[in-house]
Design an enzyme around this catalytic site. Structure first.
Site, mmCIF file in Angstrom:
data_model
loop_
_atom_site.group_PDB
_atom_site.id
_atom_site.type_symbol
_atom_site.label_atom_id
_atom_site.label_comp_id
_atom_site.label_asym_id
_atom_site.label_seq_id
_atom_site.Cartn_x
_atom_site.Cartn_y
_atom_site.Cartn_z
ATOM 1 N N TYR A 213 -34.806 -19.170 -7.399
ATOM 2 C CA TYR A 213 -36.186 -19.652 -7.345
ATOM 3 C C TYR A 213 -37.075 -18.867 -8.300
ATOM 4 O O TYR A 213 -36.940 -17.643 -8.431
ATOM 5 C CB TYR A 213 -36.764 -19.473 -5.933
ATOM 6 C CG TYR A 213 -36.352 -20.549 -4.953
ATOM 7 C CD1 TYR A 213 -36.650 -21.886 -5.190
ATOM 8 C CD2 TYR A 213 -35.705 -20.208 -3.773
ATOM 9 C CE1 TYR A 213 -36.290 -22.864 -4.263
ATOM 10 C CE2 TYR A 213 -35.342 -21.176 -2.845
ATOM 11 C CZ TYR A 213 -35.640 -22.505 -3.097
ATOM 12 O OH TYR A 213 -35.287 -23.456 -2.186
ATOM 13 N N LYS B 252 -35.444 -2.855 23.956
ATOM 14 C CA LYS B 252 -36.432 -3.903 23.633
ATOM 15 C C LYS B 252 -35.942 -4.735 22.448
ATOM 16 O O LYS B 252 -35.025 -4.304 21.721
ATOM 17 C CB LYS B 252 -37.776 -3.242 23.306
ATOM 18 C CG LYS B 252 -37.744 -2.299 22.101
ATOM 19 C CD LYS B 252 -39.036 -1.504 21.971
ATOM 20 C CE LYS B 252 -38.968 -0.570 20.774
ATOM 21 N NZ LYS B 252 -40.161 0.302 20.697
HETATM 22 C C1 LIG Z 1 -39.594 1.611 20.443
HETATM 23 C C2 LIG Z 1 -39.988 2.780 21.264
HETATM 24 C C3 LIG Z 1 -39.085 3.833 21.470
HETATM 25 C C4 LIG Z 1 -37.770 3.949 20.731
HETATM 26 O O1 LIG Z 1 -38.051 4.426 19.434
HETATM 27 P P1 LIG Z 1 -36.881 4.777 18.378
HETATM 28 O O2 LIG Z 1 -37.623 5.379 17.238
HETATM 29 O O3 LIG Z 1 -36.246 3.492 18.025
HETATM 30 O O4 LIG Z 1 -35.962 5.714 19.041
HETATM 31 C C5 LIG Z 1 -39.453 4.831 22.361
HETATM 32 N N1 LIG Z 1 -40.654 4.801 22.980
HETATM 33 C C6 LIG Z 1 -41.564 3.823 22.770
HETATM 34 C C7 LIG Z 1 -42.862 3.878 23.475
HETATM 35 C C8 LIG Z 1 -41.270 2.796 21.890
HETATM 36 O O5 LIG Z 1 -42.169 1.846 21.668
#
Ligand SMILES: *Cc1c(COP(=O)(O)O)cnc(C)c1O
Length: 372
Positions: free
Chosen positions: A267, A46
């Site tokens: 800044y 993702k």
């Molecule tokens: C993002 C996500 C993962 C992966 O999690 P990590 O901690 O990055 O390994 C797995 N399952 C779900 C439902 C997620 O939203």
């Protein structure tokens, strides 16, 4: 001008170079796959594989043997589906979006059904298309984010007609505290998942994220869903041997100057020099994912030499103190390390008061990207 340092500029004119080691991603995946076998190991890609490029990462992991990929949004799945081989399964964590049901089925994208209402729409789609449609069912075991309540699991298992036409590939849940192995929430969630799975005999469980994969068998089920560990960050506090780093980021120096004591920097003038100091302006800012919370806190590196950030991080640049560097060693176009062998993403996240997930996904798109 020093010609040697001028040639350090990336030819694309990008202010920073992001190097992504795909063979390290593959080795990290392989490590988890060996650890959890005979459970399957999927890959969470993702948010463009946490900023590293879902297309490249997925292709590399497919070659390594991965056949299950998770994205969060339907739109991400649409993009990725056409790039993935047909025998790779692609799942959408955030559920079945209204209006895309038939499109989702026809594209061979597998929704994670997070409510009875979504189950109902997928059932209708299956009936409309006249074939069984694959899905995952997600249950909320203690995070109150996505998935059905345990009572809804009960309702589904008592009335199989609710799942007519749905080929439930896995039931799944997500851990809230897997980054802290000793947190009692983990065991409570595992117990709840165990009891839900007893209502769905014969249907495998998909459970642990990266952290969960390392917590032991009770947190894995038949398939795990690692994300962050693939990308080289430590997923949970009990992991003694770190994951193999995947990302390094180097940035170009765009100006250097020496200023007297009492000079304000950046800044809002939040930093004032205490003595004559040599400063360099680096061409990365918060638009490139350098958190503004690193103002007056974080650092860049030249070899082993730590170059503290002074003043506020700006949008496109950050000022560092290079007083400890020999004269002439850093000039226009020379590169300094932000993330790499001398500074881990864990260190950056800690200095910034955030998590490695946020550092990785915050990396902007102005970098010259090199895949190894
Ligand atoms: C993002 C996500 C993962 C992966 O999690 P990590 O901690 O990055 O390994 C797995 N399952 C779900 C439902 C997620 O939203």
């Amino acid at each position: 001008m020093d010609m040697a340092s001028v040639t350090n500029w990336d030819k694309s004119g990008a202010p920073g170079v992001l190097t992504i080691d795909l063979s390290a991603v593959r080795r990290n995946w392989r490590r988890i796959a060996s650890l959890v076998a005979p459970a399957r190991t999927s890959a969470v890609v993702k948010a463009d594989a946490y900023g590293l490029g879902a297309e490249r990462v997925s292709a590399a992991l497919y070659e390594e043997g991965c056949r299950d990929f998770f994205v969060a949004q339907y739109g991400e799945a649409v993009t990725l589906r056409s790039l993935l081989a047909d025998d790779a399964a692609l799942y959408v964590l955030n559920g079945l979006q209204p209006g895309v049901e038939s499109d989702c089925a026809l594209r061979n994208v597998i929704p994670v059904l997070n409510s009875l209402e979504q189950v109902g729409r997928w059932r209708s789609t299956a009936s409309l298309l006249g074939r069984r449609l694959p899905a995952l069912l997600q249950f909320d075991t203690g995070m109150s984010r996505l998935g059905m309540a345990p009572e809804e699991a009960e309702a589904l298992s008592c009335d199989p007609a609710l799942l007519a036409g749905i080929d439930v590939r896995y039931i799944m849940s997500h851990l809230a505290c897997a980054d802290e192995a000793e947190d009692p929430h983990n065991a409570a969630q595992a117990r709840m998942m165990q009891s839900i799975s007893e209502s769905f005999p014969g249907i495998p469980v998909c459970f642990g994220n990266s952290g969960g994969s390392f917590l032991g068998e009770a947190y894995r089920g038949a398939m795990v869903r690692p994300g962050i560990a693939l990308y080289g960050a430590r997923p949970t506090d009990i992991l003694t041997q770190p994951m193999e780093p995947v990302v390094s980021i180097d940035a170009a120096v765009v100006q250097t100057r020496t200023v007297p004591a009492g000079t304000s920097v950046g800044y809002s003038a939040t930093y004032v020099t205490e003595r004559a100091q040599k400063l360099a302006t680096v061409a990365l800012g918060y638009a490139d994912g350098v958190p503004r919370s690193l103002s007056n806190r974080g650092a860049f590196f030249l070899g082993n030499v730590r170059l503290p950030i002074v003043g506020r991080v700006s949008m496109d640049s950050t000022i560092i103190d290079i007083t400890d560097v020999p004269d002439g060693a850093l000039s226009l176009g020379a590169r300094v390390e932000w993330i790499g062998p001398h500074q881990s993403i864990e260190q950056v996240a800690e200095d910034a008061g955030t998590i490695t997930w946020e550092i990785l996904t915050g990396i902007g798109n102005r970098y010259a990207r090199h895949y190894r």
